[in-house]
Design an enzyme around this catalytic site. Structure first.
Site, PDB file in Angstrom:
ATOM      1  N   SER A 177      23.619  65.215  -0.950  1.00 27.93           N
ATOM      2  CA  SER A 177      24.521  64.289  -1.642  1.00 27.93           C
ATOM      3  C   SER A 177      24.019  64.053  -3.053  1.00 27.93           C
ATOM      4  O   SER A 177      22.908  63.546  -3.261  1.00 27.93           O
ATOM      5  CB  SER A 177      24.583  62.955  -0.895  1.00 27.93           C
ATOM      6  OG  SER A 177      25.137  61.976  -1.743  1.00 27.93           O
ATOM      7  N   HIS A 180      27.639  67.708  -1.306  1.00 25.52           N
ATOM      8  CA  HIS A 180      28.393  66.512  -0.902  1.00 25.52           C
ATOM      9  C   HIS A 180      28.591  65.603  -2.118  1.00 25.52           C
ATOM     10  O   HIS A 180      27.626  65.264  -2.818  1.00 25.52           O
ATOM     11  CB  HIS A 180      27.600  65.782   0.187  1.00 25.52           C
ATOM     12  CG  HIS A 180      28.303  64.627   0.816  1.00 25.52           C
ATOM     13  ND1 HIS A 180      29.224  64.759   1.835  1.00 25.52           N
ATOM     14  CD2 HIS A 180      28.205  63.294   0.580  1.00 25.52           C
ATOM     15  CE1 HIS A 180      29.659  63.569   2.203  1.00 25.52           C
ATOM     16  NE2 HIS A 180      29.059  62.657   1.451  1.00 25.52           N
ATOM     17  N   ASP A 211      30.151  61.996  -3.365  1.00 25.92           N
ATOM     18  CA  ASP A 211      30.595  60.679  -2.905  1.00 25.92           C
ATOM     19  C   ASP A 211      31.430  59.989  -3.970  1.00 25.92           C
ATOM     20  O   ASP A 211      30.905  59.552  -5.003  1.00 25.92           O
ATOM     21  CB  ASP A 211      29.374  59.812  -2.577  1.00 25.92           C
ATOM     22  CG  ASP A 211      28.674  60.275  -1.308  1.00 25.92           C
ATOM     23  OD1 ASP A 211      29.348  60.320  -0.256  1.00 25.92           O
ATOM     24  OD2 ASP A 211      27.483  60.603  -1.371  1.00 25.92           O
ATOM     25  N   MET A 223      33.528  56.822  -5.041  1.00 28.62           N
ATOM     26  CA  MET A 223      33.669  55.397  -4.685  1.00 28.62           C
ATOM     27  C   MET A 223      34.495  54.676  -5.741  1.00 28.62           C
ATOM     28  O   MET A 223      34.318  54.925  -6.940  1.00 28.62           O
ATOM     29  CB  MET A 223      32.281  54.746  -4.605  1.00 28.62           C
ATOM     30  CG  MET A 223      31.336  55.467  -3.651  1.00 28.62           C
ATOM     31  SD  MET A 223      29.789  54.565  -3.466  1.00 28.62           S
ATOM     32  CE  MET A 223      28.831  55.748  -2.523  1.00 28.62           C
ATOM     33  N   HIS A 231      33.757  63.354  -0.333  1.00 29.64           N
ATOM     34  CA  HIS A 231      33.868  62.198   0.564  1.00 29.64           C
ATOM     35  C   HIS A 231      34.512  61.055  -0.213  1.00 29.64           C
ATOM     36  O   HIS A 231      33.869  60.447  -1.075  1.00 29.64           O
ATOM     37  CB  HIS A 231      32.443  61.841   1.039  1.00 29.64           C
ATOM     38  CG  HIS A 231      32.365  60.648   1.941  1.00 29.64           C
ATOM     39  ND1 HIS A 231      31.161  60.071   2.280  1.00 29.64           N
ATOM     40  CD2 HIS A 231      33.324  59.923   2.581  1.00 29.64           C
ATOM     41  CE1 HIS A 231      31.385  59.041   3.085  1.00 29.64           C
ATOM     42  NE2 HIS A 231      32.687  58.927   3.273  1.00 29.64           N
ATOM     43  N   MET A 260      35.627  57.541  -0.672  1.00 29.44           N
ATOM     44  CA  MET A 260      35.519  56.147  -0.230  1.00 29.44           C
ATOM     45  C   MET A 260      36.381  55.322  -1.183  1.00 29.44           C
ATOM     46  O   MET A 260      35.887  54.586  -2.036  1.00 29.44           O
ATOM     47  CB  MET A 260      34.043  55.708  -0.258  1.00 29.44           C
ATOM     48  CG  MET A 260      33.238  56.302   0.881  1.00 29.44           C
ATOM     49  SD  MET A 260      31.465  56.289   0.586  1.00 29.44           S
ATOM     50  CE  MET A 260      31.299  57.802  -0.345  1.00 29.44           C
ATOM     51  N   MET A 279      29.672  58.011   9.805  1.00 29.08           N
ATOM     52  CA  MET A 279      28.785  57.290   8.874  1.00 29.08           C
ATOM     53  C   MET A 279      27.673  56.594   9.661  1.00 29.08           C
ATOM     54  O   MET A 279      27.952  55.835  10.595  1.00 29.08           O
ATOM     55  CB  MET A 279      29.556  56.220   8.095  1.00 29.08           C
ATOM     56  CG  MET A 279      30.585  56.712   7.110  1.00 29.08           C
ATOM     57  SD  MET A 279      29.990  57.490   5.600  1.00 29.08           S
ATOM     58  CE  MET A 279      28.615  56.542   5.080  1.00 29.08           C
ATOM     59  N   ASP A 293      26.422  61.284   8.067  1.00 25.82           N
ATOM     60  CA  ASP A 293      26.130  60.910   6.679  1.00 25.82           C
ATOM     61  C   ASP A 293      25.513  59.508   6.615  1.00 25.82           C
ATOM     62  O   ASP A 293      26.138  58.536   7.050  1.00 25.82           O
ATOM     63  CB  ASP A 293      27.457  60.940   5.903  1.00 25.82           C
ATOM     64  CG  ASP A 293      27.315  60.612   4.435  1.00 25.82           C
ATOM     65  OD1 ASP A 293      26.179  60.487   3.936  1.00 25.82           O
ATOM     66  OD2 ASP A 293      28.360  60.474   3.771  1.00 25.82           O
TER      67      ASP A 293
END
Ligand code: DX5
Ligand code: ZN
Length: 217
Positions: A9, A33, A35, A37, A66, A68, A137, A175
């Site tokens: 990540s 990966h 992330d 957000m 991913h 979020m 998660m 994760d």
């Protein structure tokens, strides 16, 4: 040697030189990966499609994105065009999950569905025919460097059983807070892919090979 796939990540990498960080981790990784957000679904902000597009030329490894974010539907096309290969949305946030997952596949990406720690495995059941990947998660989403929630091992086992009893071939990704200490239990419970931030990017880039090696064994 286990056949688990490793998805470092970038959240734990040096943001001032992410292109170089990708190059340094690439030989030991199976995918990257990313992330995303939005400061709403989770109390933190990271980056969006423009940023991912800028990183795309640094590696040919798959980009595992991913999301979020509260309204992922508005951005799916942009993430696909930026070079995402897997797009994972959260089960807790989408208004019309079947439509969202279908759209991800129509865009030529693998569709992933993520569960926060409090969301039970059974909630996945109506969506199994629409997903290529399930992301379990093992920390509350929002920040890297948190402690692994041991009670989520049971959830990984539950998801593994759900997939095994289905007619679908679905990959299980885990994760959050994964380290060489808990990785064996995570893999044993059924993970096909482990996301690793802090434990992958520990130390300077000369340590990345040994960091990842420690997770695979
Ligand atoms: C947390 C993110 C994770 C995180 C993993 O919300 O989804 O991908 O970056 O980082 P570590 O391995 O440090 O928990
Ligand atoms: Zn993540």
């Amino acid at each position: 040697m286990s056949t688990v796939k490793i998805a470092p990540s970038l959240l734990a990498a040096n943001f001032a030189c992410l292109g170089e960080e990708i190059k340094a981790i690439e030989p030991f990784a199976d995918m990257i990966h990313l992330d995303v957000m939005d400061g709403h679904f989770v109390p933190n902000l990271t980056f969006g499609p423009l940023f991912i597009k800028a990183l795309r030329s640094y590696t040919s490894l798959p980009f595992d994105v991913h999301l979020m974010v509260t309204c992922p539907d508005n951005y799916l096309t942009e993430f696909a065009q930026a070079g995402a290969n897997i797009i994972t949305v959260h089960l807790e946030t989408c208004e019309n999950l079947p439509e969202t997952l279908q759209k991800i596949r129509e865009l030529g990406c693998k569709a992933g569905l993520a569960l926060k720690p409090d969301t039970p495995a059974e909630t996945l059941s109506p969506f199994l025919h629409l997903v290529d990947l399930i992301l379990v998660m093992t920390v509350e989403p929002g920040f890297g460097g948190q402690s692994f929630l041991t009670d989520q091992i049971k959830k990984i086992q539950d998801v593994r059983a759900l997939v095994a009893h289905s007619d679908y071939s679905i990959v299980i990704e885990v994760d959050g807070g994964i380290s060489p200490i808990n990785a064996p239990a995570v893999i044993e419970a059924g993970a096909d892919i482990i996301v690793v931030g802090t434990a992958a990017f520990k130390g300077d880039p000369s340590h990345y090979a040994e960091n990842i090696e420690a997770l695979r064994h």
